[in-house]
Design an enzyme around this catalytic site. Structure first.
Site, PDB file in Angstrom:
ATOM      1  N   LYS A 102      43.394  60.409  54.546  1.00  0.00           N
ATOM      2  CA  LYS A 102      42.709  59.127  54.819  1.00  0.00           C
ATOM      3  C   LYS A 102      41.212  59.221  54.593  1.00  0.00           C
ATOM      4  O   LYS A 102      40.574  58.254  54.189  1.00  0.00           O
ATOM      5  CB  LYS A 102      42.966  58.651  56.249  1.00  0.00           C
ATOM      6  N   LYS A 202      41.135  54.991  58.936  1.00  0.00           N
ATOM      7  CA  LYS A 202      42.477  54.397  58.880  1.00  0.00           C
ATOM      8  C   LYS A 202      42.417  52.865  58.871  1.00  0.00           C
ATOM      9  O   LYS A 202      43.168  52.225  58.136  1.00  0.00           O
ATOM     10  CB  LYS A 202      43.315  54.911  60.056  1.00  0.00           C
TER      11      LYS A 202
HETATM   12  N1  NAP Z   1      48.482  67.492  60.575  1.00  0.00           N
HETATM   13  C1  NAP Z   1      48.949  66.249  60.725  1.00  0.00           C
HETATM   14  O1  NAP Z   1      49.738  65.955  61.615  1.00  0.00           O
HETATM   15  C2  NAP Z   1      48.503  65.176  59.771  1.00  0.00           C
HETATM   16  C3  NAP Z   1      48.976  63.860  59.941  1.00  0.00           C
HETATM   17  C4  NAP Z   1      48.607  62.868  59.026  1.00  0.00           C
HETATM   18  C5  NAP Z   1      47.778  63.208  57.971  1.00  0.00           C
HETATM   19  N2  NAP Z   1      47.297  64.483  57.851  1.00  0.00           N
HETATM   20  C6  NAP Z   1      46.436  64.792  56.705  1.00  0.00           C
HETATM   21  O2  NAP Z   1      47.092  65.730  55.870  1.00  0.00           O
HETATM   22  C7  NAP Z   1      46.156  66.572  55.230  1.00  0.00           C
HETATM   23  C8  NAP Z   1      46.514  68.027  55.505  1.00  0.00           C
HETATM   24  O3  NAP Z   1      46.477  68.268  56.884  1.00  0.00           O
HETATM   25  P1  NAP Z   1      47.080  69.602  57.538  1.00  0.00           P
HETATM   26  O4  NAP Z   1      47.066  69.376  59.004  1.00  0.00           O
HETATM   27  O5  NAP Z   1      48.357  69.966  56.872  1.00  0.00           O
HETATM   28  O6  NAP Z   1      45.936  70.668  57.151  1.00  0.00           O
HETATM   29  P2  NAP Z   1      45.980  72.249  57.281  1.00  0.00           P
HETATM   30  O7  NAP Z   1      47.074  72.679  58.187  1.00  0.00           O
HETATM   31  O8  NAP Z   1      44.596  72.687  57.550  1.00  0.00           O
HETATM   32  O9  NAP Z   1      46.399  72.745  55.802  1.00  0.00           O
HETATM   33  C9  NAP Z   1      45.546  72.663  54.706  1.00  0.00           C
HETATM   34  C10 NAP Z   1      46.179  73.425  53.540  1.00  0.00           C
HETATM   35  O10 NAP Z   1      45.401  73.217  52.373  1.00  0.00           O
HETATM   36  C11 NAP Z   1      44.976  74.468  51.830  1.00  0.00           C
HETATM   37  N3  NAP Z   1      43.595  74.285  51.373  1.00  0.00           N
HETATM   38  C12 NAP Z   1      42.597  73.613  52.020  1.00  0.00           C
HETATM   39  N4  NAP Z   1      41.473  73.656  51.284  1.00  0.00           N
HETATM   40  C13 NAP Z   1      41.769  74.366  50.173  1.00  0.00           C
HETATM   41  C14 NAP Z   1      41.020  74.758  49.038  1.00  0.00           C
HETATM   42  N5  NAP Z   1      39.738  74.420  48.907  1.00  0.00           N
HETATM   43  N6  NAP Z   1      41.648  75.461  48.078  1.00  0.00           N
HETATM   44  C15 NAP Z   1      42.944  75.804  48.204  1.00  0.00           C
HETATM   45  N7  NAP Z   1      43.705  75.459  49.259  1.00  0.00           N
HETATM   46  C16 NAP Z   1      43.118  74.756  50.230  1.00  0.00           C
HETATM   47  C17 NAP Z   1      45.085  75.486  52.933  1.00  0.00           C
HETATM   48  O11 NAP Z   1      45.338  76.751  52.356  1.00  0.00           O
HETATM   49  P3  NAP Z   1      45.612  78.081  53.249  1.00  0.00           P
HETATM   50  O12 NAP Z   1      46.957  77.849  53.892  1.00  0.00           O
HETATM   51  O13 NAP Z   1      45.648  79.189  52.298  1.00  0.00           O
HETATM   52  O14 NAP Z   1      44.492  78.133  54.237  1.00  0.00           O
HETATM   53  C18 NAP Z   1      46.253  74.934  53.743  1.00  0.00           C
HETATM   54  O15 NAP Z   1      47.458  75.423  53.224  1.00  0.00           O
HETATM   55  C19 NAP Z   1      44.783  66.143  55.755  1.00  0.00           C
HETATM   56  O16 NAP Z   1      44.222  65.213  54.857  1.00  0.00           O
HETATM   57  C20 NAP Z   1      45.123  65.446  57.074  1.00  0.00           C
HETATM   58  O17 NAP Z   1      44.171  64.479  57.444  1.00  0.00           O
HETATM   59  C21 NAP Z   1      47.652  65.467  58.713  1.00  0.00           C
HETATM   60  N1  HSE Z   2      43.666  63.649  64.050  1.00  0.00           N
HETATM   61  C1  HSE Z   2      44.658  62.654  63.831  1.00  0.00           C
HETATM   62  C2  HSE Z   2      45.836  63.262  63.096  1.00  0.00           C
HETATM   63  C3  HSE Z   2      46.607  62.297  62.266  1.00  0.00           C
HETATM   64  O1  HSE Z   2      45.841  61.633  61.317  1.00  0.00           O
HETATM   65  C4  HSE Z   2      45.093  62.054  65.175  1.00  0.00           C
HETATM   66  O2  HSE Z   2      44.698  62.560  66.238  1.00  0.00           O
HETATM   67  O3  HSE Z   2      45.796  61.060  65.173  1.00  0.00           O
END
Ligand code: NAP
Ligand code: HSE
Ligand code: NA
EC number: 1.1.1.3
Length: 445
Positions: A102, A202
Protein backbone atom coordinates in the site's frame (compact mmCIF):
# COMPACT_ATOMS: atom_id res chain seq x y z
CA UNK A 1 2.25 -24.37 -20.68
CA UNK A 2 2.20 -23.09 -17.10
CA UNK A 3 2.06 -19.47 -15.97
CA UNK A 4 5.43 -18.51 -14.47
CA UNK A 5 5.58 -16.42 -11.31
CA UNK A 6 8.46 -14.25 -10.22
CA UNK A 7 7.89 -13.55 -6.53
CA UNK A 8 9.79 -10.65 -4.96
CA UNK A 9 10.07 -11.35 -1.23
CA UNK A 10 9.72 -14.45 0.94
CA UNK A 11 8.80 -12.95 4.30
CA UNK A 12 5.42 -13.25 6.05
CA UNK A 13 3.28 -12.69 2.94
CA UNK A 14 5.64 -14.30 0.42
CA UNK A 15 5.92 -17.46 2.53
CA UNK A 16 2.14 -17.60 3.03
CA UNK A 17 1.65 -17.23 -0.72
CA UNK A 18 4.16 -19.99 -1.59
CA UNK A 19 2.51 -22.29 0.98
CA UNK A 20 -0.89 -21.66 -0.56
CA UNK A 21 0.42 -22.20 -4.09
CA UNK A 22 2.04 -25.47 -3.00
CA UNK A 23 -1.08 -26.81 -1.28
CA UNK A 24 -3.44 -27.18 -4.24
CA UNK A 25 -5.79 -29.93 -3.08
CA UNK A 26 -9.41 -28.83 -2.81
CA UNK A 27 -8.69 -25.36 -4.13
CA UNK A 28 -9.39 -23.79 -7.53
CA UNK A 29 -8.10 -25.94 -10.44
CA UNK A 30 -6.40 -22.91 -12.03
CA UNK A 31 -3.73 -23.27 -9.32
CA UNK A 32 -2.46 -26.27 -11.30
CA UNK A 33 -1.44 -23.88 -14.07
CA UNK A 34 0.97 -21.91 -11.88
CA UNK A 35 4.70 -22.46 -11.60
CA UNK A 36 6.77 -20.75 -8.90
CA UNK A 37 9.61 -19.92 -11.26
CA UNK A 38 11.77 -17.48 -9.28
CA UNK A 39 11.65 -16.05 -5.74
CA UNK A 40 13.80 -13.02 -4.93
CA UNK A 41 15.13 -12.47 -1.40
CA UNK A 42 17.82 -10.46 0.33
CA UNK A 43 19.67 -13.37 1.91
CA UNK A 44 20.10 -16.92 0.60
CA UNK A 45 21.35 -18.13 3.99
CA UNK A 46 18.18 -17.46 6.00
CA UNK A 47 16.22 -20.53 7.06
CA UNK A 48 12.91 -20.69 5.16
CA UNK A 49 9.60 -22.23 6.18
CA UNK A 50 8.96 -23.49 2.63
CA UNK A 51 10.90 -25.83 0.38
CA UNK A 52 11.82 -24.62 -3.08
CA UNK A 53 14.14 -26.06 -5.74
CA UNK A 54 17.64 -24.55 -5.33
CA UNK A 55 17.60 -22.61 -8.59
CA UNK A 56 14.33 -20.83 -7.70
CA UNK A 57 15.69 -18.66 -4.88
CA UNK A 58 17.83 -15.72 -5.98
CA UNK A 59 19.07 -12.38 -4.71
CA UNK A 60 18.97 -10.88 -8.21
CA UNK A 61 15.53 -9.24 -8.25
CA UNK A 62 16.35 -7.20 -11.37
CA UNK A 63 16.89 -10.44 -13.26
CA UNK A 64 13.41 -11.64 -12.24
CA UNK A 65 11.59 -8.57 -13.59
CA UNK A 66 13.70 -8.64 -16.77
CA UNK A 67 13.33 -12.38 -17.41
CA UNK A 68 11.20 -12.91 -20.56
CA UNK A 69 9.98 -16.24 -19.15
CA UNK A 70 8.22 -14.58 -16.17
CA UNK A 71 4.51 -13.86 -16.80
CA UNK A 72 3.44 -12.38 -13.45
CA UNK A 73 5.57 -10.52 -10.89
CA UNK A 74 4.31 -10.79 -7.30
CA UNK A 75 5.77 -7.94 -5.24
CA UNK A 76 5.62 -8.86 -1.56
CA UNK A 77 8.92 -7.36 -0.45
CA UNK A 78 7.46 -4.08 0.84
CA UNK A 79 9.16 -0.67 1.19
CA UNK A 80 9.34 2.10 -1.39
CA UNK A 81 12.59 1.35 -3.21
CA UNK A 82 13.60 -0.89 -4.88
CA UNK A 83 9.94 -2.07 -4.87
CA UNK A 84 8.79 0.90 -7.01
CA UNK A 85 11.52 0.51 -9.63
CA UNK A 86 11.07 -3.25 -9.82
CA UNK A 87 7.29 -2.91 -10.29
CA UNK A 88 7.78 -0.29 -13.01
CA UNK A 89 10.39 -2.43 -14.77
CA UNK A 90 8.16 -5.51 -14.64
CA UNK A 91 5.23 -3.55 -16.11
CA UNK A 92 7.37 -1.98 -18.85
CA UNK A 93 8.52 -5.50 -19.71
CA UNK A 94 4.86 -6.49 -20.28
CA UNK A 95 4.37 -8.47 -17.05
CA UNK A 96 1.27 -8.27 -14.91
CA UNK A 97 1.96 -7.33 -11.29
CA UNK A 98 0.35 -8.38 -8.02
CA UNK A 99 1.36 -6.28 -5.03
CA UNK A 100 0.53 -6.06 -1.32
CA UNK A 101 2.43 -2.78 -1.02
CA UNK A 102 0.00 0.00 0.00
CA UNK A 103 2.86 2.39 0.74
CA UNK A 104 4.20 2.16 -2.82
CA UNK A 105 0.74 2.26 -4.46
CA UNK A 106 -0.42 5.25 -2.37
CA UNK A 107 2.72 7.22 -3.30
CA UNK A 108 3.52 6.05 -6.83
CA UNK A 109 0.10 4.86 -8.04
CA UNK A 110 -0.02 7.48 -10.80
CA UNK A 111 3.19 6.35 -12.51
CA UNK A 112 2.56 2.67 -11.78
CA UNK A 113 -0.94 2.63 -13.32
CA UNK A 114 0.11 4.85 -16.23
CA UNK A 115 2.96 2.45 -17.00
CA UNK A 116 0.62 -0.56 -16.69
CA UNK A 117 -1.94 0.99 -19.02
CA UNK A 118 0.71 1.86 -21.60
CA UNK A 119 2.02 -1.71 -21.50
CA UNK A 120 -1.51 -3.21 -21.58
CA UNK A 121 -1.04 -5.14 -18.33
CA UNK A 122 -2.74 -5.11 -14.93
CA UNK A 123 -1.70 -4.21 -11.39
CA UNK A 124 -3.66 -6.16 -8.78
CA UNK A 125 -3.59 -5.03 -5.16
CA UNK A 126 -6.25 -6.81 -3.12
CA UNK A 127 -3.79 -7.51 -0.30
CA UNK A 128 -2.79 -3.85 0.00
CA UNK A 129 -5.95 -2.85 1.90
CA UNK A 130 -7.67 -4.97 4.51
CA UNK A 131 -5.26 -7.88 3.97
CA UNK A 132 -7.43 -10.91 3.26
CA UNK A 133 -10.71 -8.97 3.19
CA UNK A 134 -12.05 -8.67 -0.36
CA UNK A 135 -12.57 -4.92 -0.73
CA UNK A 136 -10.50 -3.80 -3.74
CA UNK A 137 -12.18 -6.15 -6.22
CA UNK A 138 -15.69 -5.42 -4.84
CA UNK A 139 -15.07 -1.68 -5.27
CA UNK A 140 -13.66 -2.20 -8.78
CA UNK A 141 -16.26 -4.71 -9.94
CA UNK A 142 -19.25 -5.73 -7.82
CA UNK A 143 -20.04 -2.18 -6.64
CA UNK A 144 -18.79 -0.35 -9.71
CA UNK A 145 -22.25 0.76 -10.81
CA UNK A 146 -22.94 2.50 -7.51
CA UNK A 147 -22.43 6.15 -6.81
CA UNK A 148 -20.22 5.88 -3.73
CA UNK A 149 -20.91 8.43 -1.00
CA UNK A 150 -18.78 7.18 1.88
CA UNK A 151 -15.99 4.72 2.62
CA UNK A 152 -15.20 4.37 6.32
CA UNK A 153 -12.71 1.82 7.53
CA UNK A 154 -10.92 0.39 10.48
CA UNK A 155 -7.98 -0.50 8.27
CA UNK A 156 -5.11 -0.79 10.72
CA UNK A 157 -5.07 -3.88 12.91
CA UNK A 158 -2.26 -2.72 15.21
CA UNK A 159 -4.06 0.42 16.36
CA UNK A 160 -7.39 -1.39 16.64
CA UNK A 161 -5.70 -3.98 18.85
CA UNK A 162 -4.19 -1.25 21.05
CA UNK A 163 -7.45 0.73 21.34
CA UNK A 164 -9.45 -2.44 22.07
CA UNK A 165 -7.08 -3.38 24.90
CA UNK A 166 -7.09 0.16 26.29
CA UNK A 167 -10.89 -0.03 26.28
CA UNK A 168 -11.25 -3.47 27.88
CA UNK A 169 -8.40 -3.12 30.40
CA UNK A 170 -8.57 0.61 31.16
CA UNK A 171 -4.83 0.76 30.36
CA UNK A 172 -2.61 3.55 29.03
CA UNK A 173 -1.52 3.79 25.42
CA UNK A 174 2.20 3.42 26.22
CA UNK A 175 1.70 0.31 28.38
CA UNK A 176 -0.44 -1.44 25.78
CA UNK A 177 1.93 -0.46 22.95
CA UNK A 178 4.92 -1.93 24.84
CA UNK A 179 3.00 -5.14 25.46
CA UNK A 180 1.78 -5.31 21.84
CA UNK A 181 5.42 -4.98 20.69
CA UNK A 182 6.47 -7.76 23.07
CA UNK A 183 3.71 -10.02 21.69
CA UNK A 184 4.54 -9.20 18.06
CA UNK A 185 1.28 -7.32 17.33
CA UNK A 186 3.11 -4.02 16.91
CA UNK A 187 6.39 -3.44 15.11
CA UNK A 188 9.57 -2.24 16.85
CA UNK A 189 9.11 1.04 14.98
CA UNK A 190 5.35 1.54 15.36
CA UNK A 191 5.25 4.95 13.65
CA UNK A 192 3.47 3.95 10.44
CA UNK A 193 0.71 2.25 12.41
CA UNK A 194 0.18 4.40 15.52
CA UNK A 195 0.59 7.74 13.73
CA UNK A 196 -2.06 6.81 11.17
CA UNK A 197 0.26 6.74 8.15
CA UNK A 198 -0.57 3.14 7.17
CA UNK A 199 -4.29 3.93 7.41
CA UNK A 200 -3.75 7.05 5.27
CA UNK A 201 -2.08 4.96 2.54
CA UNK A 202 -5.04 2.59 2.62
CA UNK A 203 -7.79 5.21 2.53
CA UNK A 204 -5.96 6.94 -0.36
CA UNK A 205 -6.31 3.69 -2.31
CA UNK A 206 -9.93 3.06 -1.28
CA UNK A 207 -10.95 6.66 -2.01
CA UNK A 208 -9.33 6.53 -5.41
CA UNK A 209 -11.27 3.36 -6.30
CA UNK A 210 -14.52 4.51 -4.74
CA UNK A 211 -14.54 8.02 -6.15
CA UNK A 212 -12.76 7.46 -9.45
CA UNK A 213 -9.83 9.87 -9.16
CA UNK A 214 -6.29 9.98 -7.90
CA UNK A 215 -5.53 11.17 -4.39
CA UNK A 216 -2.47 13.10 -3.22
CA UNK A 217 -1.35 11.60 0.12
CA UNK A 218 -0.37 15.07 1.33
CA UNK A 219 -4.05 16.12 1.10
CA UNK A 220 -5.13 13.52 3.67
CA UNK A 221 -5.47 14.90 7.20
CA UNK A 222 -3.76 12.26 9.36
CA UNK A 223 -3.84 11.99 13.12
CA UNK A 224 -2.79 8.85 15.01
CA UNK A 225 -3.72 7.42 18.40
CA UNK A 226 -0.79 8.48 20.62
CA UNK A 227 -2.90 11.21 22.21
CA UNK A 228 -5.87 8.99 23.01
CA UNK A 229 -5.98 8.64 26.79
CA UNK A 230 -7.67 6.13 29.05
CA UNK A 231 -9.61 9.08 30.51
CA UNK A 232 -11.17 9.82 27.12
CA UNK A 233 -11.95 6.16 26.53
CA UNK A 234 -13.74 6.07 29.89
CA UNK A 235 -15.72 9.28 29.15
CA UNK A 236 -16.59 7.99 25.69
CA UNK A 237 -17.87 4.77 27.25
CA UNK A 238 -20.12 6.72 29.65
CA UNK A 239 -21.47 8.79 26.77
CA UNK A 240 -22.25 5.69 24.65
CA UNK A 241 -19.22 5.63 22.35
CA UNK A 242 -16.06 3.64 21.68
CA UNK A 243 -12.91 5.25 20.26
CA UNK A 244 -11.65 3.85 16.94
CA UNK A 245 -9.01 4.97 14.48
CA UNK A 246 -11.15 5.60 11.41
CA UNK A 247 -10.03 6.20 7.85
CA UNK A 248 -12.80 8.16 6.16
CA UNK A 249 -13.44 9.22 2.58
CA UNK A 250 -16.70 11.00 2.03
CA UNK A 251 -18.28 12.95 -0.77
CA UNK A 252 -19.27 16.39 0.52
CA UNK A 253 -22.74 17.16 -0.73
CA UNK A 254 -23.53 20.59 -2.11
CA UNK A 255 -25.84 21.18 0.87
CA UNK A 256 -23.01 20.42 3.30
CA UNK A 257 -20.74 22.73 1.34
CA UNK A 258 -23.28 25.48 1.86
CA UNK A 259 -23.61 24.57 5.53
CA UNK A 260 -27.26 23.68 5.04
CA UNK A 261 -29.32 20.56 5.60
CA UNK A 262 -28.29 17.41 3.79
CA UNK A 263 -29.76 16.90 0.34
CA UNK A 264 -28.86 14.23 -2.17
CA UNK A 265 -27.04 15.96 -5.01
CA UNK A 266 -27.63 15.09 -8.62
CA UNK A 267 -24.99 13.18 -10.55
CA UNK A 268 -23.38 16.27 -12.03
CA UNK A 269 -23.02 17.95 -8.65
CA UNK A 270 -21.63 14.80 -7.05
CA UNK A 271 -18.95 14.31 -9.67
CA UNK A 272 -17.75 17.86 -9.07
CA UNK A 273 -18.13 18.16 -5.33
CA UNK A 274 -14.97 17.72 -3.25
CA UNK A 275 -14.12 14.86 -0.94
CA UNK A 276 -13.25 14.81 2.71
CA UNK A 277 -10.44 12.27 3.20
CA UNK A 278 -8.99 11.86 6.68
CA UNK A 279 -7.62 9.53 9.33
CA UNK A 280 -8.18 10.25 13.01
CA UNK A 281 -9.32 8.69 16.26
CA UNK A 282 -13.08 9.01 16.37
CA UNK A 283 -15.85 8.49 18.90
CA UNK A 284 -18.09 5.87 17.30
CA UNK A 285 -21.60 5.33 18.71
CA UNK A 286 -21.77 1.87 20.29
CA UNK A 287 -24.71 0.99 18.02
CA UNK A 288 -22.70 1.72 14.85
CA UNK A 289 -21.56 -1.43 12.95
CA UNK A 290 -17.88 -0.36 13.19
CA UNK A 291 -18.04 -0.07 17.00
CA UNK A 292 -17.97 -3.83 17.46
CA UNK A 293 -14.85 -4.44 15.32
CA UNK A 294 -12.27 -5.36 17.91
CA UNK A 295 -8.69 -6.57 18.20
CA UNK A 296 -6.60 -6.94 15.05
CA UNK A 297 -9.67 -7.22 12.81
CA UNK A 298 -10.40 -4.74 10.05
CA UNK A 299 -13.72 -3.63 8.56
CA UNK A 300 -14.67 -1.30 5.76
CA UNK A 301 -18.14 0.19 5.50
CA UNK A 302 -19.11 1.42 2.05
CA UNK A 303 -22.20 3.49 1.46
CA UNK A 304 -23.40 3.89 -2.08
CA UNK A 305 -26.44 4.59 -4.13
CA UNK A 306 -28.48 2.53 -4.79
CA UNK A 307 -26.94 -0.26 -2.70
CA UNK A 308 -27.08 1.44 0.71
CA UNK A 309 -24.56 0.21 3.27
CA UNK A 310 -22.31 -2.82 2.87
CA UNK A 311 -19.61 -3.81 5.31
CA UNK A 312 -16.53 -5.94 4.64
CA UNK A 313 -15.07 -7.57 7.74
CA UNK A 314 -12.18 -9.92 8.40
CA UNK A 315 -8.48 -10.39 9.05
CA UNK A 316 -6.56 -7.34 7.82
CA UNK A 317 -3.14 -8.98 8.10
CA UNK A 318 -1.35 -12.26 8.71
CA UNK A 319 0.36 -14.74 6.42
CA UNK A 320 -2.60 -16.91 5.44
CA UNK A 321 -5.20 -14.14 5.12
CA UNK A 322 -2.94 -11.89 3.09
CA UNK A 323 -1.80 -14.81 0.93
CA UNK A 324 -5.48 -15.50 0.19
CA UNK A 325 -5.79 -12.02 -1.35
CA UNK A 326 -2.45 -12.21 -3.20
CA UNK A 327 -3.20 -15.64 -4.62
CA UNK A 328 -6.72 -14.70 -5.72
CA UNK A 329 -5.19 -11.80 -7.62
CA UNK A 330 -2.72 -14.23 -9.19
CA UNK A 331 -5.62 -16.50 -10.23
CA UNK A 332 -7.45 -13.56 -11.82
CA UNK A 333 -4.34 -12.86 -13.88
CA UNK A 334 -3.90 -16.52 -14.80
CA UNK A 335 -7.47 -16.40 -16.12
CA UNK A 336 -6.61 -13.26 -18.12
CA UNK A 337 -3.50 -14.91 -19.57
CA UNK A 338 -5.43 -18.04 -20.48
CA UNK A 339 -8.21 -16.18 -22.27
CA UNK A 340 -5.46 -14.30 -24.10
CA UNK A 341 -7.56 -11.28 -25.01
CA UNK A 342 -5.78 -8.23 -26.35
CA UNK A 343 -8.49 -5.83 -25.14
CA UNK A 344 -7.89 -4.61 -21.57
CA UNK A 345 -10.71 -5.33 -19.15
CA UNK A 346 -11.80 -1.90 -17.86
CA UNK A 347 -13.04 -3.44 -14.61
CA UNK A 348 -9.57 -4.82 -13.84
CA UNK A 349 -7.50 -1.87 -15.07
CA UNK A 350 -7.21 1.48 -13.32
CA UNK A 351 -7.69 4.34 -15.75
CA UNK A 352 -7.99 7.39 -13.45
CA UNK A 353 -6.17 10.45 -14.71
CA UNK A 354 -7.63 13.35 -12.71
CA UNK A 355 -6.92 14.09 -9.07
CA UNK A 356 -9.86 14.34 -6.66
CA UNK A 357 -10.46 17.70 -5.08
CA UNK A 358 -10.04 17.40 -1.30
CA UNK A 359 -11.83 19.88 0.95
CA UNK A 360 -9.81 21.58 3.72
CA UNK A 361 -10.50 20.31 7.24
CA UNK A 362 -11.87 23.71 8.26
CA UNK A 363 -14.82 22.99 5.93
CA UNK A 364 -15.60 19.62 7.51
CA UNK A 365 -19.02 19.25 9.12
CA UNK A 366 -18.70 16.93 12.10
CA UNK A 367 -19.53 16.50 15.75
CA UNK A 368 -16.75 17.06 18.28
CA UNK A 369 -15.86 15.77 21.72
CA UNK A 370 -13.68 18.07 23.83
CA UNK A 371 -12.34 17.72 27.36
CA UNK A 372 -11.43 20.82 29.37
CA UNK A 373 -9.53 21.13 32.64
CA UNK A 374 -10.74 24.21 34.48
CA UNK A 375 -10.51 25.90 37.82
CA UNK A 376 -13.68 25.03 39.70
CA UNK A 377 -15.24 28.51 39.57
CA UNK A 378 -18.87 29.57 39.20
CA UNK A 379 -20.01 30.36 35.65
CA UNK A 380 -17.38 28.40 33.68
CA UNK A 381 -19.92 26.13 31.97
CA UNK A 382 -22.08 29.16 31.16
CA UNK A 383 -19.13 31.00 29.59
CA UNK A 384 -18.21 27.93 27.51
CA UNK A 385 -21.78 27.63 26.24
CA UNK A 386 -21.99 31.31 25.37
CA UNK A 387 -18.69 31.31 23.49
CA UNK A 388 -19.64 28.20 21.50
CA UNK A 389 -23.01 29.80 20.75
CA UNK A 390 -21.28 32.92 19.39
CA UNK A 391 -19.58 30.76 16.76
CA UNK A 392 -22.71 28.79 15.86
CA UNK A 393 -21.56 25.70 17.78
CA UNK A 394 -24.54 23.91 19.30
CA UNK A 395 -23.89 21.55 22.22
CA UNK A 396 -25.41 18.08 22.37
CA UNK A 397 -24.19 17.39 25.91
CA UNK A 398 -21.99 18.91 28.56
CA UNK A 399 -20.91 17.03 31.67
CA UNK A 400 -18.74 17.76 34.66
CA UNK A 401 -18.26 14.52 36.55
CA UNK A 402 -14.63 14.26 37.53
CA UNK A 403 -11.66 16.07 38.93
CA UNK A 404 -7.99 15.78 38.03
CA UNK A 405 -6.39 16.93 41.27
CA UNK A 406 -7.65 20.44 41.98
CA UNK A 407 -9.00 20.92 38.48
CA UNK A 408 -12.55 20.25 37.35
CA UNK A 409 -13.01 18.19 34.19
CA UNK A 410 -15.70 19.31 31.74
CA UNK A 411 -16.58 17.22 28.71
CA UNK A 412 -18.55 18.59 25.80
CA UNK A 413 -20.09 16.85 22.77
CA UNK A 414 -21.31 19.16 20.01
CA UNK A 415 -23.94 18.77 17.34
CA UNK A 416 -22.67 18.88 13.74
CA UNK A 417 -20.49 21.97 13.37
CA UNK A 418 -18.15 23.40 10.77
CA UNK A 419 -14.67 22.48 12.03
CA UNK A 420 -13.37 25.98 11.32
CA UNK A 421 -16.06 27.54 13.54
CA UNK A 422 -15.41 25.07 16.33
CA UNK A 423 -11.68 25.81 16.29
CA UNK A 424 -12.31 29.57 16.37
CA UNK A 425 -14.45 29.09 19.47
CA UNK A 426 -11.76 26.92 21.06
CA UNK A 427 -9.07 29.52 20.38
CA UNK A 428 -11.12 32.02 22.36
CA UNK A 429 -11.93 29.54 25.14
CA UNK A 430 -8.24 28.67 25.56
CA UNK A 431 -7.69 32.27 26.71
CA UNK A 432 -10.38 32.13 29.43
CA UNK A 433 -8.75 32.67 32.79
CA UNK A 434 -10.50 29.65 34.32
CA UNK A 435 -9.39 27.24 31.56
CA UNK A 436 -6.19 25.42 32.50
CA UNK A 437 -5.93 23.25 29.37
CA UNK A 438 -7.87 21.41 26.66
CA UNK A 439 -6.24 17.96 26.84
CA UNK A 440 -8.42 16.29 24.22
CA UNK A 441 -10.25 17.08 21.10
CA UNK A 442 -11.76 14.23 19.10
CA UNK A 443 -14.24 14.01 16.25
CA UNK A 444 -17.47 12.08 16.70
CA UNK A 445 -18.98 9.95 13.94
N1 NAP B 1 2.52 -8.98 7.02
C1 NAP B 1 1.23 -8.79 6.77
O1 NAP B 1 0.35 -9.31 7.44
C2 NAP B 1 0.83 -7.90 5.63
C3 NAP B 1 -0.54 -7.67 5.37
C4 NAP B 1 -0.91 -6.88 4.28
C5 NAP B 1 0.07 -6.34 3.47
N2 NAP B 1 1.39 -6.55 3.76
C6 NAP B 1 2.40 -5.97 2.86
O2 NAP B 1 3.12 -7.01 2.23
C7 NAP B 1 4.45 -6.62 1.97
C8 NAP B 1 5.41 -7.63 2.58
O3 NAP B 1 5.21 -7.69 3.97
P1 NAP B 1 5.84 -8.85 4.88
O4 NAP B 1 5.22 -8.69 6.22
O5 NAP B 1 5.75 -10.15 4.18
O6 NAP B 1 7.38 -8.37 4.94
P2 NAP B 1 8.64 -9.18 5.49
O7 NAP B 1 8.21 -10.32 6.33
O8 NAP B 1 9.57 -8.17 6.04
O9 NAP B 1 9.29 -9.81 4.16
C9 NAP B 1 9.95 -9.05 3.20
C10 NAP B 1 10.64 -10.00 2.22
O10 NAP B 1 11.18 -9.24 1.14
C11 NAP B 1 12.58 -9.49 1.02
N3 NAP B 1 13.21 -8.21 0.71
C12 NAP B 1 12.93 -6.99 1.27
N4 NAP B 1 13.71 -6.05 0.73
C13 NAP B 1 14.50 -6.67 -0.18
C14 NAP B 1 15.51 -6.23 -1.06
N5 NAP B 1 15.87 -4.95 -1.11
N6 NAP B 1 16.09 -7.15 -1.87
C15 NAP B 1 15.73 -8.44 -1.82
N7 NAP B 1 14.77 -8.92 -1.00
C16 NAP B 1 14.17 -8.04 -0.19
C17 NAP B 1 13.05 -10.06 2.33
O11 NAP B 1 14.15 -10.91 2.10
P3 NAP B 1 14.86 -11.77 3.27
O12 NAP B 1 13.84 -12.82 3.65
O13 NAP B 1 16.05 -12.36 2.66
O14 NAP B 1 15.13 -10.80 4.37
C18 NAP B 1 11.80 -10.79 2.81
O15 NAP B 1 11.79 -12.10 2.29
C19 NAP B 1 4.58 -5.20 2.53
O16 NAP B 1 4.34 -4.28 1.49
C20 NAP B 1 3.45 -5.13 3.56
O17 NAP B 1 2.98 -3.82 3.77
C21 NAP B 1 1.79 -7.31 4.80
N1 HSE C 1 0.55 -2.84 9.91
C1 HSE C 1 -0.68 -3.22 9.31
C2 HSE C 1 -0.50 -4.56 8.62
C3 HSE C 1 -1.42 -4.79 7.47
O1 HSE C 1 -1.33 -3.81 6.48
C4 HSE C 1 -1.78 -3.28 10.37
O2 HSE C 1 -1.49 -3.16 11.57
O3 HSE C 1 -2.94 -3.42 10.01
NA1 NA D 1 -8.00 -6.87 0.80
Amino acid sequence: MGVKLGILGLGTVGTGTVQLLQDKTGRHPLLQEIEIYRVGVRSLDKPRAVELPTDVLTTDLEAIVNDPAVDIVVEVMGGLEPARSLILKALSNGKHVVTANKAAIARFGAEIFTTANQAGVYVMLEAAVGGGIPVIQPLKQSLSVNRINTVIGIVNGTTNYILTRMQTEGSNFNDVLADAQRLGYAEADPTADVDGLDAADKIAILASLGFGGRIHLKDIYTEGIRQVSKTDIAYAEKLGFVIKLLAIAKRITSAEENGGTLLRGDAATLSLSPLSVRVHPTLVPKVHPLASINGVYNAILVEGEPIGQVMFFGPGAGAGATASAVTSDILNLVAVLKTNTAVPNPLLACGHQEYCQIAPMAELITRFYARFLTNDQPGVIGKLGTCFGNYGVSLESIVQTGFQGELAEIVVVTHDVREGNFRQALAEIRDFEAIESIPSLLRVL
